[in-house]
Design a protein around this motif. Structure first.
Motif, PDB file in Angstrom:
ATOM      1  N   UNK A  65       0.835  -1.213   0.000  1.00 11.39           N
ATOM      2  CA  UNK A  65       0.000   0.000   0.000  1.00 11.39           C
ATOM      3  C   UNK A  65       0.864   1.255   0.000  1.00 11.39           C
ATOM      4  N   UNK A  66       1.932   1.255   0.810  1.00 14.10           N
ATOM      5  CA  UNK A  66       2.835   2.406   0.839  1.00 14.10           C
ATOM      6  C   UNK A  66       3.554   2.569  -0.494  1.00 14.10           C
ATOM      7  N   UNK A  67       4.093   1.484  -1.022  1.00 12.95           N
ATOM      8  CA  UNK A  67       4.822   1.560  -2.294  1.00 12.95           C
ATOM      9  C   UNK A  67       3.919   2.071  -3.413  1.00 12.95           C
ATOM     10  N   UNK A  68       2.685   1.584  -3.463  1.00 14.85           N
ATOM     11  CA  UNK A  68       1.754   2.023  -4.510  1.00 14.85           C
ATOM     12  C   UNK A  68       1.395   3.495  -4.340  1.00 14.85           C
ATOM     13  N   UNK A  69       1.109   3.910  -3.115  1.00 17.97           N
ATOM     14  CA  UNK A  69       0.716   5.304  -2.874  1.00 17.97           C
ATOM     15  C   UNK A  69       1.832   6.281  -3.227  1.00 17.97           C
ATOM     16  N   UNK A  70       3.081   5.881  -2.992  1.00 17.51           N
ATOM     17  CA  UNK A  70       4.213   6.755  -3.275  1.00 17.51           C
ATOM     18  C   UNK A  70       4.829   6.515  -4.651  1.00 17.51           C
ATOM     19  N   UNK A  71       4.398   5.453  -5.327  1.00 17.89           N
ATOM     20  CA  UNK A  71       4.952   5.142  -6.648  1.00 17.89           C
ATOM     21  C   UNK A  71       6.420   4.778  -6.602  1.00 17.89           C
ATOM     22  N   UNK A  72       6.812   4.008  -5.567  1.00 18.44           N
ATOM     23  CA  UNK A  72       8.217   3.626  -5.404  1.00 18.44           C
ATOM     24  C   UNK A  72       8.350   2.106  -5.404  1.00 18.44           C
ATOM     25  N   UNK A  73       9.591   1.655  -5.519  1.00 23.95           N
ATOM     26  CA  UNK A  73       9.875   0.223  -5.507  1.00 23.95           C
ATOM     27  C   UNK A  73       9.612  -0.382  -4.136  1.00 23.95           C
ATOM     28  N   UNK A  74       9.191  -1.638  -4.160  1.00 20.15           N
ATOM     29  CA  UNK A  74       8.997  -2.434  -2.957  1.00 20.15           C
ATOM     30  C   UNK A  74      10.008  -3.575  -2.995  1.00 20.15           C
TER      31      UNK A  74
END
Length: 158
Positions: A65-74
Motif C-alpha cells: 500500500x505504501x509503495x503504490x501510494x508513493x509510486x516507489x519500488x517495494x
C-alpha cells in the motif's frame, strides 16, 4: 541527512487455526488502515524513495500500500521477519545511497526497539504505526545507534 520511516504492519487476522505466523493475512481493520495510512502520509507531504518489507504476508500487504501510494519500488527483505532492533538498523544501514528517504515495514517488538535504539526515545508502535526519524548521516552505512531523531509517530487512530 536521511529520513528513515519505521513502520509496523497493519492489524493481522488470527482467525485461521494452524496457519503459520509468517502466512497470516491482514484482517478487515488492517485492510482499511494500511491504505488510509499510506494516503495520509502522501497527503501530509511525506516523501519516500524506497519501501523495504518483511516477507511475512501481513507486512508485504501493508508495504504494498505504501509503495503504490508513493509510486516507489517495494523490496522484500527476509531478514526483517521477526528481526531484532540491531538487525533492523543493520538493514537500514545497507540501503542504497541514492535513496534519501526509506521505509522499513516489519514487526514488533523489533520495530519499537529500533526506534528506541536509533533515537533514544521509546515508543510502543501499535499496528500500522509509522515512526519518522531523521538520521544525521551522509550515507546509510554511517547509521549507528543514537544517530537519529524522532520527528513524529503516526498511528491510524490519530
Amino acid at each position: 541527512m536521511k529520513t528513515l520511516l519505521l513502520a509496523r504492519h497493519a492489524k493481522s487476522d488470527w482467525g485461521l487455526p494452524g496457519l503459520a505466523d509468517h502466512d497470516r493475512p491482514l484482517n478487515d481493520r488492517g485492510f482499511r488502515d494500511a491504505p488510509a495510512m499510506a494516503h495520509r502520509l502522501v497527503d501530509e507531504g511525506v516523501q519516500l524513495d524506497l519501501v523495504v518489507t518483511s516477507t511475512a504476508t501481513r507486512a508485504r500487504t501493508t508495504a504494498a500500500e505504501y509503495a503504490a501510494a508513493f509510486g516507489v519500488d517495494l523490496v522484500e527483505e527476509p531478514l526483517l521477519y521477526a528481526a531484532s532492533s540491531g538487525a533492523i538498523l543493520a538493514i537500514a544501514a545497507a540501503q542504497p545511497g541514492e535513496a534519501e528517504r526509506v521505509m522499513l515495514v516489519g514487526h514488533n517488538p523489533g520495530m519499537s526497539d529500533a526506534v528506541a535504539e536509533l533515537t533514544s526515545e521509546f515508543v510502543d508502535l501499535p499496528t500500522c504505526a509509522v515512526a519518522e526519524c531523521l538520521v544525521d548521516v551522509g550515507s546509510w552505512a554511517e547509521l549507528i545507534e543514537g544517530s537519529g531523531r524522532l520527528v513524529r509517530v503516526r498511528t491510524p487512530r490519530d
